[in-house]
Scaffold this motif. Structure first.
Motif, PDB file in Angstrom:
ATOM      1  N   GLY A   1       0.838  -1.209   0.000  1.00 30.06           N
ATOM      2  CA  GLY A   1       0.000   0.000   0.000  1.00 30.06           C
ATOM      3  C   GLY A   1       0.864   1.246   0.000  1.00 30.06           C
ATOM      4  O   GLY A   1       0.741   2.126   0.855  1.00 30.06           O
ATOM      5  N   ALA A   2       1.754   1.351  -0.984  1.00 29.14           N
ATOM      6  CA  ALA A   2       2.809   2.382  -0.969  1.00 29.14           C
ATOM      7  C   ALA A   2       2.264   3.804  -1.090  1.00 29.14           C
ATOM      8  O   ALA A   2       2.906   4.747  -0.619  1.00 29.14           O
ATOM      9  CB  ALA A   2       3.797   2.127  -2.103  1.00 29.14           C
ATOM     10  N   GLY A   3       1.111   3.993  -1.708  1.00 28.71           N
ATOM     11  CA  GLY A   3       0.604   5.359  -1.907  1.00 28.71           C
ATOM     12  C   GLY A   3       1.629   6.183  -2.673  1.00 28.71           C
ATOM     13  O   GLY A   3       2.235   5.701  -3.641  1.00 28.71           O
ATOM     14  N   ASP A   4       1.866   7.419  -2.205  1.00 27.28           N
ATOM     15  CA  ASP A   4       2.815   8.272  -2.939  1.00 27.28           C
ATOM     16  C   ASP A   4       4.250   8.149  -2.419  1.00 27.28           C
ATOM     17  O   ASP A   4       5.128   8.899  -2.857  1.00 27.28           O
ATOM     18  CB  ASP A   4       2.350   9.740  -2.918  1.00 27.28           C
TER      19      ASP A   4
ATOM     20  N   ASP B   1       1.638   3.823 -11.444  1.00 27.95           N
ATOM     21  CA  ASP B   1       2.052   4.638 -12.603  1.00 27.95           C
ATOM     22  C   ASP B   1       2.752   5.912 -12.134  1.00 27.95           C
ATOM     23  O   ASP B   1       3.797   6.295 -12.665  1.00 27.95           O
ATOM     24  CB  ASP B   1       0.837   5.040 -13.461  1.00 27.95           C
ATOM     25  N   GLN B   2       2.152   6.564 -11.119  1.00 24.94           N
ATOM     26  CA  GLN B   2       2.722   7.828 -10.620  1.00 24.94           C
ATOM     27  C   GLN B   2       4.109   7.609 -10.025  1.00 24.94           C
ATOM     28  O   GLN B   2       5.012   8.415 -10.228  1.00 24.94           O
ATOM     29  CB  GLN B   2       1.816   8.449  -9.538  1.00 24.94           C
ATOM     30  N   LEU B   3       4.279   6.497  -9.285  1.00 20.33           N
ATOM     31  CA  LEU B   3       5.596   6.230  -8.672  1.00 20.33           C
ATOM     32  C   LEU B   3       6.652   5.993  -9.740  1.00 20.33           C
ATOM     33  O   LEU B   3       7.792   6.433  -9.598  1.00 20.33           O
ATOM     34  CB  LEU B   3       5.521   5.017  -7.728  1.00 20.33           C
TER      35      LEU B   3
ATOM     36  N   VAL C   1       3.971  -1.875  -3.720  1.00 18.60           N
ATOM     37  CA  VAL C   1       2.766  -2.640  -4.065  1.00 18.60           C
ATOM     38  C   VAL C   1       1.564  -1.749  -3.829  1.00 18.60           C
ATOM     39  O   VAL C   1       1.468  -1.122  -2.770  1.00 18.60           O
ATOM     40  CB  VAL C   1       2.650  -3.888  -3.144  1.00 18.60           C
ATOM     41  N   ASP C   2       0.656  -1.676  -4.792  1.00 15.79           N
ATOM     42  CA  ASP C   2      -0.586  -0.932  -4.529  1.00 15.79           C
ATOM     43  C   ASP C   2      -1.700  -1.458  -5.421  1.00 15.79           C
ATOM     44  O   ASP C   2      -1.476  -1.820  -6.578  1.00 15.79           O
ATOM     45  CB  ASP C   2      -0.401   0.575  -4.743  1.00 15.79           C
ATOM     46  N   ILE C   3      -2.911  -1.445  -4.863  1.00 14.98           N
ATOM     47  CA  ILE C   3      -4.092  -1.901  -5.600  1.00 14.98           C
ATOM     48  C   ILE C   3      -4.502  -0.861  -6.645  1.00 14.98           C
ATOM     49  O   ILE C   3      -5.219  -1.177  -7.598  1.00 14.98           O
ATOM     50  CB  ILE C   3      -5.241  -2.200  -4.604  1.00 14.98           C
ATOM     51  N   SER C   4      -4.033   0.383  -6.448  1.00 14.61           N
ATOM     52  CA  SER C   4      -4.387   1.453  -7.391  1.00 14.61           C
ATOM     53  C   SER C   4      -3.359   1.503  -8.532  1.00 14.61           C
ATOM     54  O   SER C   4      -2.172   1.733  -8.304  1.00 14.61           O
ATOM     55  CB  SER C   4      -4.414   2.799  -6.633  1.00 14.61           C
ATOM     56  N   THR C   5      -3.840   1.302  -9.758  1.00 17.10           N
ATOM     57  CA  THR C   5      -2.979   1.372 -10.941  1.00 17.10           C
ATOM     58  C   THR C   5      -2.336   2.748 -11.032  1.00 17.10           C
ATOM     59  O   THR C   5      -1.155   2.885 -11.354  1.00 17.10           O
ATOM     60  CB  THR C   5      -3.832   1.200 -12.226  1.00 17.10           C
TER      61      THR C   5
ATOM     62  N   ASN D   1       1.295  -3.842  -9.212  1.00 17.81           N
ATOM     63  CA  ASN D   1      -0.085  -3.389  -9.087  1.00 17.81           C
ATOM     64  C   ASN D   1      -0.985  -4.566  -8.726  1.00 17.81           C
ATOM     65  O   ASN D   1      -1.187  -5.466  -9.540  1.00 17.81           O
ATOM     66  CB  ASN D   1      -0.516  -2.760 -10.432  1.00 17.81           C
ATOM     67  N   GLY D   2      -1.517  -4.571  -7.497  1.00 17.68           N
ATOM     68  CA  GLY D   2      -2.415  -5.652  -7.088  1.00 17.68           C
ATOM     69  C   GLY D   2      -2.561  -5.712  -5.585  1.00 17.68           C
ATOM     70  O   GLY D   2      -2.176  -4.781  -4.878  1.00 17.68           O
ATOM     71  N   GLU D   3      -3.147  -6.819  -5.101  1.00 14.42           N
ATOM     72  CA  GLU D   3      -3.411  -7.023  -3.668  1.00 14.42           C
ATOM     73  C   GLU D   3      -2.119  -7.321  -2.914  1.00 14.42           C
ATOM     74  O   GLU D   3      -1.200  -7.940  -3.472  1.00 14.42           O
ATOM     75  CB  GLU D   3      -4.354  -8.222  -3.487  1.00 14.42           C
ATOM     76  N   TYR D   4      -2.106  -6.943  -1.621  1.00 15.81           N
ATOM     77  CA  TYR D   4      -0.899  -7.064  -0.791  1.00 15.81           C
ATOM     78  C   TYR D   4      -0.169  -8.405  -0.949  1.00 15.81           C
ATOM     79  O   TYR D   4       0.994  -8.444  -1.331  1.00 15.81           O
ATOM     80  CB  TYR D   4      -1.238  -6.922   0.705  1.00 15.81           C
ATOM     81  N   PHE D   5      -0.848  -9.511  -0.588  1.00 14.07           N
ATOM     82  CA  PHE D   5      -0.112 -10.774  -0.471  1.00 14.07           C
ATOM     83  C   PHE D   5       0.176 -11.401  -1.832  1.00 14.07           C
ATOM     84  O   PHE D   5       1.200 -12.052  -2.011  1.00 14.07           O
ATOM     85  CB  PHE D   5      -0.851 -11.755   0.445  1.00 14.07           C
ATOM     86  N   GLU D   6      -0.725 -11.173  -2.789  1.00 18.09           N
ATOM     87  CA  GLU D   6      -0.457 -11.693  -4.148  1.00 18.09           C
ATOM     88  C   GLU D   6       0.801 -11.036  -4.701  1.00 18.09           C
ATOM     89  O   GLU D   6       1.639 -11.684  -5.332  1.00 18.09           O
ATOM     90  CB  GLU D   6      -1.644 -11.407  -5.073  1.00 18.09           C
ATOM     91  N   MET D   7       0.947  -9.743  -4.447  1.00 14.34           N
ATOM     92  CA  MET D   7       2.110  -9.024  -4.983  1.00 14.34           C
ATOM     93  C   MET D   7       3.380  -9.318  -4.172  1.00 14.34           C
ATOM     94  O   MET D   7       4.473  -9.300  -4.720  1.00 14.34           O
ATOM     95  CB  MET D   7       1.825  -7.515  -5.016  1.00 14.34           C
ATOM     96  N   LEU D   8       3.222  -9.642  -2.896  1.00 14.21           N
ATOM     97  CA  LEU D   8       4.390 -10.055  -2.104  1.00 14.21           C
ATOM     98  C   LEU D   8       4.937 -11.372  -2.669  1.00 14.21           C
ATOM     99  O   LEU D   8       6.153 -11.551  -2.810  1.00 14.21           O
ATOM    100  CB  LEU D   8       3.983 -10.197  -0.625  1.00 14.21           C
TER     101      LEU D   8
END
Ligand SMILES: C[S@@+](CC[C@H](N)C(=O)[O-])C[C@H]1O[C@@H](n2cnc3c(N)ncnc32)[C@H](O)[C@@H]1O
Length: 312
Positions: free
Chosen positions: A76-79, A110-112, A102-106, A129-136
């Protein structure tokens, strides 16, 4: 049927209506969240930013003293406003690491990818881009390095208190002994300070909640009359649970796909939980879910805790 639609239909069909807070974050939601973070009443970001900007060396040393090379996975990295201090310090030390936000928001990912390379050209960056544990798991597929997982902003507070320990057990099950996690916890404090953070004068938190209805209209073809809902935040100092609701100001119907939902005047839709914790509670979470607490970093007011735990 999209997962978003499935979850919205499920939440609005429940006897006590709810919407999942992870759906706040479309591009409009991300932008409003930036305004929330900047408004005077919203202290959590400022407190955690103080920790990352004033104690950067100490934070970085926890990792560089232990590991030659590693991966940072930020859930959930946000900005990445806070983590960027740590990333910069590690780059300056010529540390061998890759950063996986990792973030669920595309939009966030993209912004990062636009923002970070000009600021930190030497940073090895792989946004997921996706859910926490799937992306881990995805990060683990891409590299065998030791993992340092960041979970900042008291994102853990968006999970109901009785599910937080399950979340940490699940997190532990995706990691190896010796991996580290750095978790941000918003601490219990004066209830008036807490409630004001979710009821800012400029109305950003209100707009953030209402944006969820707009997103359902836009992405799922719903017909919420957004002006017929009011934002209602609450805080219970005994449980440490802050909750936001949307209150229906009239008897009304809402249509989404083939489904119709009925709301009475005064009926609520629960949209968000922001749990507040005691330091003891956070230690108990660690010990009960397979971690050992290693370090505690506090801001000067002791309103926020960044805890570093080691997987045992
Ligand atoms: C409250 S913001 C915090 C952002 C940042 N960590 C900070 O401290 O400023 C939460 C972020 O987590 C992301 N998020 C929420 N639920 C998620 C999930 N289940 N999987 C992946 N990302 C998620 C959101 O898109 C949003 O960018």
């Amino acid at each position: 049927m999209s997962q978003f639609l499935v979850d919205v239909l499920k939440g609005l069909s429940a006897p006590e209506k709810y919407l999942e807070s992870k759906y706040f974050y479309d591009a409009a939601g991300d932008a409003i969240f930036q305004q929330i973070m900047d408004c005077p009443e919203y202290y959590p970001t400022k407190c955690e930013l103080e920790i990352f900007s004033n104690q950067t060396q100490e934070l970085a040393s926890v990792f560089t003293n232990r590991f030659q090379s590693f991966d940072i996975v930020e859930l959930g990295a946000g900005d990445a406003t806070k983590s960027i201090y740590l990333l910069k310090e590690l780059v300056d030390r010529e540390t061998n690491f890759t950063y996986y936000p990792v973030d669920i928001s595309t939009n966030v990912i993209d912004q990062l990818h636009k923002k970070l390379p000009p600021q930190l050209p030497a940073l090895k960056l792989k946004g997921l881009n996706g859910e926490y544990f799937e992306m881990l798991e995805e990060a683990k597929q891409q590299s065998n390095n030791i993992k340092v997982v960041l979970f900042l902003g008291s994102n853990i507070g968006n999970i109901p208190l009785n599910k937080a320990e399950d979340f940490f057990r699940q997190l532990r099950s995706h990691l190896q002994p010796g991996d580290l996690v750095l978790i941000g916890f918003d601490l219990k404090k004066n209830p008036l300070v807490i409630l004001a953070a979710y009821n800012d004068k400029a109305g950003y938190t209100r707009d953030f909640n209402l944006n969820l209805l707009k997103r359902i209209n836009k992405d799922l073809g719903g017909d919420f009359a957004v002006e017929n809902f009011k934002h209602y935040p609450t805080y219970d100092p005994h449980t440490g649970t802050c909750k936001s609701y949307l209150v229906s100001t009239t008897k009304q119907q809402v249509h989404i796909e083939q489904s119709t939902f009925y709301l009475e005047e005064g009926e609520t839709i629960h949209t968000e939980i922001s749990q507040k914790f005691s330091v003891e509670q956070t230690n108990t979470f660690a010990l009960n879910s397979g971690f050992e607490p290693l370090h505690h970093f506090f801001d000067s007011k002791k309103w926020f805790l960044d805890a570093i735990w080691r997987c045992v």
